[in-house]
Design an enzyme around this catalytic site. Structure first.
Site, PDB file in Angstrom:
ATOM      1  N   THR A   1       0.854  -1.204   0.000  1.00 46.41           N
ATOM      2  CA  THR A   1       0.000   0.000   0.000  1.00 46.41           C
ATOM      3  C   THR A   1       0.880   1.240   0.000  1.00 46.41           C
ATOM      4  O   THR A   1       1.999   1.199   0.513  1.00 46.41           O
ATOM      5  CB  THR A   1      -0.871  -0.045   1.283  1.00 46.41           C
TER       6      THR A   1
ATOM      7  N   GLY B   1      -0.820  -1.910   6.538  1.00 46.32           N
ATOM      8  CA  GLY B   1      -0.767  -3.162   7.287  1.00 46.32           C
ATOM      9  C   GLY B   1      -2.095  -3.882   7.210  1.00 46.32           C
ATOM     10  O   GLY B   1      -2.917  -3.596   6.336  1.00 46.32           O
TER      11      GLY B   1
END
Ligand code: ASP
Length: 301
Positions: free
Chosen positions: A171, A223
């Site tokens: 990400t 995460g």
């Protein structure tokens, strides 16, 4: 009232995960390019929100990251992306979720932020909104790179096509302070590999994957989204800065909380209203970078 002018500041990340050795150099180079692009805007007196958006577009265009082109595939073998942009001056945010036809979801997020009245739009409604803003829609196949296709096919053959907390991805995110003292944050992702179709993670949710408030700090998280959402991690980090912690200490405290309270793995970047920075993660690696006081680019993995 004290002047808020001062030095600009910029940080980017490309995900907290177990970065394979063969991708490390590309991850570092991608973060450096994003920093250069964002910094050019800030150095010319541009706004924090423009710098964050531009830096994230560079990361979305880079196939090494799990955002835009190169995003992870979901259980159906389809890319579904989430993104958010937040303006710390006004607390306005724009976000998209589960979009399949937008090459740069952060641009659609910007459009929602500016046009209002909504904050988060999902799926085809988000795509219609983006198209009405003049953002061209793309073919879903444009977003799929051979690396991700092969990985999806290999795991499907092995019967391993499921999402697990051990596999968050690359990400991307950025946080910036401009010379006028305004701060902004943004996050963009293809989400976790093999996720259920329609799953939306922490990334596009205000306070979870991103938060910005010019009175305290700006944060972008990465995460395992299902854990980050439970502790509303980006807002937690910003509130810790407001309570007096340095960005470095607040980032560490937030990631400890993620691990202790919900056994989550991830990381975040954080930048306060004075331009001071912090980063923390509890995964094997997180690629992130910033522009140092002398103007040099620093990237860590
Ligand atoms: N937080 C993202 C999600 O859960 C994944 C990541 O950061 O790697 O969708």
């Amino acid at each position: 009232m004290a002047s808020r002018s001062g030095q600009p500041s910029l940080m980017v990340h490309g995900g907290a995960w177990n970065i394979p050795a063969e991708l490390e150099a590309d991850c570092r180079a991608g973060c450096a390019r994003a920093l250069q692009t964002g910094w050019q805007i800030l150095a010319q007196g541009g706004s924090a929100i423009d710098a964050v958006e531009a830096a994230i577009v560079v990361l979305e265009e880079d196939p090494v990251f799990d955002a835009g082109v190169g995003s992870h595939l979901n259980a159906d073998g389809v890319v579904q992306m989430d993104a958010i942009l937040m303006d710390g001056e006004t607390l306005n945010a724009g976000a998209v979720a589960a979009v399949e036809h937008i090459r740069n979801p952060i641009r659609a997020a910007r459009c929602i932020l500016e046009k209002g009245p909504h904050i988060l739009l999902a799926g085809t409604g988000a795509e219609r909104f983006a198209a009405a803003c003049g953002i061209p829609l793309c073919e879903p196949s444009e977003l799929i790179v051979p690396r991700e296709k092969q990985r999806w096919e290999a795991l499907r053959k092995q019967g391993q096509l499921r999402t697990t907390p051990e596999r968050p991805g690359s990400t991307v995110g950025a946080v910036a302070r401009d010379a006028q003292g305004r701060i902004a944050a943004g996050t963009s992702t293809g989400g976790t590999f093999g996720k259920h179709p329609g799953r939306i993670g922490d990334s596009p949710l205000v306070g979870c994957g991103c938060y910005a408030d010019s009175e305290s700090a700006a944060a972008s998280a990465t995460g395992w989204g299902e854990s980050i959402m439970k502790i509303v991690m980006a807002k937690m980090a910003v509130d810790l800065v407001r309570a007096g912690l340095s960005p470095a200490a607040a980032a560490l405290r937030s990631v400890h909380r993620l691990a202790e309270r919900v056994q989550g793995s991830g990381g975040l970047i954080l930048l306060d209203r004075l331009g001071r920075i912090g980063a923390a993660f509890n995964t094997p690696h997180m690629v992130y970078g910033y522009v140092a006081a002398d103007g040099s680019l620093v990237v860590h993995t």
